[in-house]
Write a protein that holds these residues in place. Structure first.
Motif, mmCIF file in Angstrom:
data_model
loop_
_atom_site.group_PDB
_atom_site.id
_atom_site.type_symbol
_atom_site.label_atom_id
_atom_site.label_comp_id
_atom_site.label_asym_id
_atom_site.label_seq_id
_atom_site.Cartn_x
_atom_site.Cartn_y
_atom_site.Cartn_z
ATOM 1 N N LYS A 1 -44.333 7.050 -8.826
ATOM 2 C CA LYS A 1 -43.763 7.587 -7.854
ATOM 3 C C LYS A 1 -42.197 8.583 -8.427
ATOM 4 C CE LYS A 1 -39.878 4.344 -9.603
ATOM 5 N NZ LYS A 1 -38.972 3.129 -8.927
ATOM 6 N N ILE B 1 -39.004 11.028 -8.385
ATOM 7 C CA ILE B 1 -37.860 9.965 -9.290
ATOM 8 C C ILE B 1 -36.603 11.272 -8.338
ATOM 9 C CG2 ILE B 1 -37.895 8.026 -10.537
ATOM 10 C CD1 ILE B 1 -37.154 10.269 -12.762
ATOM 11 N N VAL C 1 -36.613 6.412 -2.901
ATOM 12 C CA VAL C 1 -36.545 7.210 -3.993
ATOM 13 C C VAL C 1 -34.868 7.466 -4.386
ATOM 14 C CG1 VAL C 1 -38.624 8.869 -4.249
ATOM 15 C CG2 VAL C 1 -36.404 9.648 -3.598
ATOM 16 N N ASP D 1 -33.009 4.866 -6.690
ATOM 17 C CA ASP D 1 -33.440 3.754 -5.643
ATOM 18 C C ASP D 1 -33.399 2.303 -5.439
ATOM 19 O OD1 ASP D 1 -35.528 4.040 -7.986
ATOM 20 O OD2 ASP D 1 -36.820 3.020 -7.121
#
Length: 134
Positions: free
Chosen positions: A4, A6, A108, A37
């Motif tokens: 993911k 960031i 995020v 997040d």
């Protein structure tokens, strides 16, 4: 395993700078909070003239936007629309001015603004978010 996006420190600084530019251009004394997040504070900038308590309010707005995965204005409108039971939700800062930062459909982080009228807080928050989301 999934990966993911960031927020990097450079992203956080870009958000702070863009939000401050918007606030300064309107002479609005606000506090700007940026979280990851999970709602954890990454940066806080209280502009000259911003009330001291705005630091906590901005942080809670950003945290609520990150954890709730939506603008805090949605929560405020829900409560004002009659869903008063939502006041007992385990979040603070359920007021307009918290905006999630979304990249490729994933939250995020978030920006929280406190110090001026609700629509002005939102305007400053969205200016900060747009610095990295286009």
């Amino acid at each position: 395993m999934q990966t993911k996006a960031i927020l990097a420190q450079a992203d956080v600084i870009n958000v702070l700078d863009a939000a401050q530019k918007e606030a300064d251009s309107n002479s609005w004394p606000v506090t700007i909070a940026v979280t990851d997040d999970g709602g954890h504070l990454l940066a806080l900038r209280r502009l000259d003239g911003a009330a001291p308590f705005s630091a906590d309010v901005a942080t809670q707005k950003a945290r609520s936007a990150a954890l709730g995965r939506k603008e805090t204005q949605v929560f405020e409108e829900m409560i004002n629309g009659g869903r008063t039971a939502f006041v007992s939700a385990p979040l603070q800062g359920l007021l307009s001015g918290g905006v999630p930062i979304t990249v490729d459909g994933h939250v995020v982080g978030a920006v929280g603004i406190s110090g001026v009228k609700p629509d002005q807080d939102v305007q400053v928050a969205k200016a900060g978010v747009s610095a990295i989301t286009g």
